[in-house]
Scaffold this active site. Structure first.
Site, PDB file in Angstrom:
ATOM      1  NE  ARG A   1      -0.576   0.369   4.999  1.00 16.47           N
ATOM      2  CZ  ARG A   1       0.071  -0.522   5.724  1.00 16.47           C
ATOM      3  NH1 ARG A   1       0.141  -1.769   5.280  1.00 16.47           N
ATOM      4  NH2 ARG A   1       0.634  -0.199   6.874  1.00 16.47           N
TER       5      ARG A   1
ATOM      6  CG  ASP B   1      -6.157   1.323  -1.593  1.00 16.11           C
ATOM      7  OD1 ASP B   1      -6.435   0.270  -0.976  1.00 16.11           O
ATOM      8  OD2 ASP B   1      -6.665   2.427  -1.329  1.00 16.11           O
TER       9      ASP B   1
ATOM     10  CG  HIS C   1       1.228 -13.343  17.065  1.00 10.10           C
ATOM     11  ND1 HIS C   1       1.631 -12.823  15.848  1.00 10.10           N
ATOM     12  CD2 HIS C   1       0.561 -12.339  17.694  1.00 10.10           C
ATOM     13  CE1 HIS C   1       1.228 -11.569  15.745  1.00 10.10           C
ATOM     14  NE2 HIS C   1       0.565 -11.249  16.842  1.00 10.10           N
TER      15      HIS C   1
ATOM     16  CG  ASP D   1       5.832 -16.482  12.828  1.00  5.30           C
ATOM     17  OD1 ASP D   1       4.684 -16.961  12.829  1.00  5.30           O
ATOM     18  OD2 ASP D   1       6.118 -15.406  13.397  1.00  5.30           O
TER      19      ASP D   1
END
Length: 366
Positions: free
Chosen positions: A53, A74, A140, A170
């Site tokens: 963005r 966007d 997470h 992760d």
């Protein structure tokens, strides 16, 4: 698009020689594991277009974002969606890390993009997966590895579970698993002409990383009590020890011949108590003895005595120290880019064509 077009994005992408040269990947800006997956592909030659963005261009000092070509869009506007669709028509793969359903609501779901490009490999990175009772819940790394059973195994005896930063969920169970999935999907698309959707869930990836331990529960009687097993700091021959100067060393002398060298270097060859290497009941007392011995010398003194032997020894280096170790220097294991010291691309290839354009690691022998 700030003057960019889909075609000019490809032309302006930094050309990198590597085993993935010729592959084009569109990566939608995200955090953590998705960028690491993009970094892995870019490091080895893929053109990775980073769609972000306004005001959120990739920071050149962030190792996870190296080797990208930025494109501003966007996604909440028709123009932004059109930009992504134009990029994807010319791409081999897409990486996205939104919650399930977000891409569909944006008009960029798999059905739409596969209609534009049937060969597209559509990589989806989430914590819980695209389906299931928890699919829409926030989370997470620590949560994903907790649910997989992996976190329970990490830590010392009598202490609470200790998350290994965010490496297992992760990056190991997420980013690396998605990178593997992307390449598997790309091979399939190349041979069949048909793309696929990859549902990469960090919960499942972190469980998969522990496959050997799941096997040990059956074959070696691995106990659920953390810190009491062979390689989870339960044994005296697989642990870290403090040295006289407050440093630490790591010992992994599992095999009998390596254990014998450890005993010799610590003056314990003739101590009958240390004959009971594989007796868990003896481990606490033997560990206490070794701890006393390692505290009698500095880390450098132990390095002089043990490094490079078959004891299975290494000093525990800080991140500030690791890049300067002679072995890492000789291998080119770390590079500096934009003033930031960071790990070099890995693994190595005998053709010497790995790298993200900022540095080329030492060529492996052919």
């Amino acid at each position: 698009m700030s003057g960019w077009t889909a075609a000019s994005a490809w032309r302006r992408a930094e050309a990198v020689a590597g085993p993935l040269s010729g592959l084009r990947i569109v990566e939608l800006a995200a955090i953590g594991p998705a960028p690491f997956c993009g970094m892995m592909l870019a490091d080895h030659g893929a053109e990775v277009i980073y769609v972000h963005r306004a005001g959120a261009a990739p920071n050149p000092r962030d190792p996870l974002l190296r080797g990208r070509t930025p494109v501003e869009a966007d996604l909440k506007t028709a123009e932004g969606v059109a930009t992504v669709r134009a990029l994807v028509r010319e791409a081999d793969g897409l990486i996205e890390g939104f919650r399930p359903g977000v891409m569909e609501r944006l008009g960029l779901g798999p059905d739409v993009l596969h209609a534009d490009n049937p060969r597209l490999v559509y990589g989806r990175m989430t914590g819980w997966g695209q389906t299931g009772p928890l699919a829409q819940a926030a989370g997470h790394d620590i949560n994903y590895i907790a649910l997989s059973g992996t976190l329970h195994a990490l830590g010392r005896a009598g202490e609470k579970p200790t998350p290994p930063i965010n490496l297992v969920g992760d990056f190991g169970g997420g980013a690396m698993m998605l990178a593997f999935g992307m390449l598997a999907g790309l091979l399939q698309a190349r041979s069949t002409g048909t793309g696929t959707v990859i549902d990469c869930a960090m919960t499942e990836g972190s469980a998969l990383l522990a496959s050997m331990i799941w096997g040990f529960r059956k074959t070696l009687g691995w106990k659920d009590q953390r810190g009491t097993n062979l390689i989870d700091t339960g044994s005296h021959f697989y642990d870290t020890y403090e040295t006289a100067d407050g440093g630490h060393v790591a010992i992994g002398a599992i095999e009998p011949q390596f254990y014998a060298q450890l005993r010799a270097a610590t003056g314990l060859t003739d101590d009958p108590e240390f004959d009971a290497q594989m007796n868990p009941a003896a481990w606490p007392a033997l560990k206490a003895r070794l701890a006393e011995i390692f505290r009698t010398r500095t880390r450098d003194e132990w390095c002089a005595a043990m490094e490079g032997t078959d004891i299975c020894f290494a000093p525990v280096l800080s991140m500030a120290e690791a890049p300067s170790h002679p072995h890492n220097v000789a291998r080119g294991a770390f590079i500096e880019r934009e003033g930031v010291v960071q790990p070099a691309p890995a693994p190595r290839f005998s053709t010497g064509v790995s790298g993200d354009g900022s540095a080329t690691p030492a060529q492996m022998p052919g």
